[in-house]
Design a protein around this motif. Structure first.
Motif, PDB file in Angstrom:
ATOM      1  N   TYR A  17       0.845  -1.185   0.000  1.00  0.00           N
ATOM      2  CA  TYR A  17       0.000   0.000   0.000  1.00  0.00           C
ATOM      3  C   TYR A  17       0.883   1.238   0.000  1.00  0.00           C
ATOM      4  CZ  TYR A  17      -3.580   3.370   1.274  1.00  0.00           C
ATOM      5  OH  TYR A  17      -4.428   4.449   1.288  1.00  0.00           O
ATOM      6  N   ALA A  18       0.746   2.067  -1.039  1.00  0.00           N
ATOM      7  CA  ALA A  18       1.576   3.262  -1.183  1.00  0.00           C
ATOM      8  C   ALA A  18       0.826   4.534  -0.801  1.00  0.00           C
ATOM      9  CB  ALA A  18       2.098   3.374  -2.608  1.00  0.00           C
ATOM     10  N   GLY A  19      -0.381   4.408  -0.280  1.00  0.00           N
ATOM     11  CA  GLY A  19      -1.150   5.588   0.101  1.00  0.00           C
ATOM     12  C   GLY A  19      -0.544   6.292   1.300  1.00  0.00           C
ATOM     13  N   GLY A  20      -0.846   7.593   1.423  1.00  0.00           N
ATOM     14  CA  GLY A  20      -0.368   8.388   2.551  1.00  0.00           C
ATOM     15  C   GLY A  20       0.539   9.516   2.082  1.00  0.00           C
ATOM     16  N   GLY A  59      -4.992  -1.051  -6.987  1.00  0.00           N
ATOM     17  CA  GLY A  59      -3.602  -0.607  -7.008  1.00  0.00           C
ATOM     18  C   GLY A  59      -3.391   0.734  -7.691  1.00  0.00           C
ATOM     19  N   ASN A  60      -4.462   1.373  -8.201  1.00  0.00           N
ATOM     20  CA  ASN A  60      -4.339   2.669  -8.873  1.00  0.00           C
ATOM     21  C   ASN A  60      -4.063   3.774  -7.863  1.00  0.00           C
ATOM     22  OD1 ASN A  60      -5.014   1.710 -11.569  1.00  0.00           O
ATOM     23  ND2 ASN A  60      -7.040   1.375 -10.705  1.00  0.00           N
ATOM     24  N   LEU A  61      -3.204   4.712  -8.252  1.00  0.00           N
ATOM     25  CA  LEU A  61      -2.802   5.811  -7.372  1.00  0.00           C
ATOM     26  C   LEU A  61      -3.416   7.129  -7.831  1.00  0.00           C
ATOM     27  CD1 LEU A  61       0.999   4.949  -7.038  1.00  0.00           C
ATOM     28  CD2 LEU A  61      -0.805   4.552  -5.341  1.00  0.00           C
ATOM     29  N   ALA A  87       0.166   3.601 -10.455  1.00  0.00           N
ATOM     30  CA  ALA A  87      -0.314   2.329  -9.926  1.00  0.00           C
ATOM     31  C   ALA A  87       0.801   1.586  -9.216  1.00  0.00           C
ATOM     32  CB  ALA A  87      -0.876   1.459 -11.046  1.00  0.00           C
ATOM     33  N   VAL A  88       0.384   0.689  -8.341  1.00  0.00           N
ATOM     34  CA  VAL A  88       1.276  -0.282  -7.714  1.00  0.00           C
ATOM     35  C   VAL A  88       0.929  -1.609  -8.357  1.00  0.00           C
ATOM     36  CG1 VAL A  88       1.861  -1.456  -5.574  1.00  0.00           C
ATOM     37  CG2 VAL A  88       1.404   0.996  -5.557  1.00  0.00           C
TER      38      VAL A  88
END
Length: 189
Positions: A94-97, A118-120, A137-138
């Motif tokens: 998770y790359a959110g934040g 996985g979309n950012l 995306a991740v």
């Protein structure tokens, strides 16, 4: 005395069409080509040729379905479907934040959200410039995103999550590909 029954071909023909079916699964099917009809003409030799054609068509259909090419059956035929493996993108982290990126030529902060696919989405700040995430995306252990900056630059970031959990990669300006840099995060993911 019993009347002899003969096998004859129905007036319809079976055609196999190469192409994917609506569901994406290959289908292999054959309509019944032979029937019992004592009043029709068309002897045993004719029926055996038709059986041979049917078996050949079925062998071709099986061969095409095994190699991944779908075979569409006639609408009146019974359909047997085989399962097919479909690759689906899976976010490995998770790359959110809000997190910082240390570039070889700058420092920036991103504020990202990540959906279930996985979309950012999000924004970025670098000094007095602000940026908007155009896409990203991740995918597994990989990450990519593109930031449109207020000064006209468009940064394309690609990276990978390392064994230590940190992200690192390269970036370049899509408007000026010679302008490149490496980047790393101190945050772990």
């Amino acid at each position: 005395m019993k009347a002899a029954k003969r096998l004859v071909l129905l007036p319809t023909t079976t055609a196999l069409a190469v192409g994917g079916s609506f569901t994406g699964s290959p289908a292999v099917a054959a309509a019944p080509l032979l029937t019992s009809n004592p009043t029709s003409s068309g002897g045993l030799m004719s029926a055996s040729r038709r059986v041979l054609r049917l078996l050949t068509a079925m062998a071709v259909a099986v061969l095409l379905s095994v190699t991944g090419i779908g075979v569409a059956a006639p609408a009146s035929a019974t359909t047997v479907t085989a399962s097919r493996t479909i690759s689906v993108r899976s976010a490995g982290f998770y790359a959110g934040g809000v997190w910082d990126i240390y570039q070889s030529n700058a420092f920036l902060t991103v504020n990202l959200t990540q959906d279930g696919g996985g979309n950012l989405y999000g924004s970025a700040v670098q000094g007095d410039m602000v940026g908007t995430l155009l896409n990203g995306a991740v995918d597994g252990q990989n990450i990519y995103f593109t930031i449109s900056w207020s000064n006209g630059a468009v940064g394309r970031y690609t990276g990978v999550r390392g064994a230590d959990g940190r992200l690192s990669g390269t970036t370049f300006d899509l408007n000026n590909p010679v302008s490149q840099a490496t980047w790393v995060t101190s945050r772990t993911f």
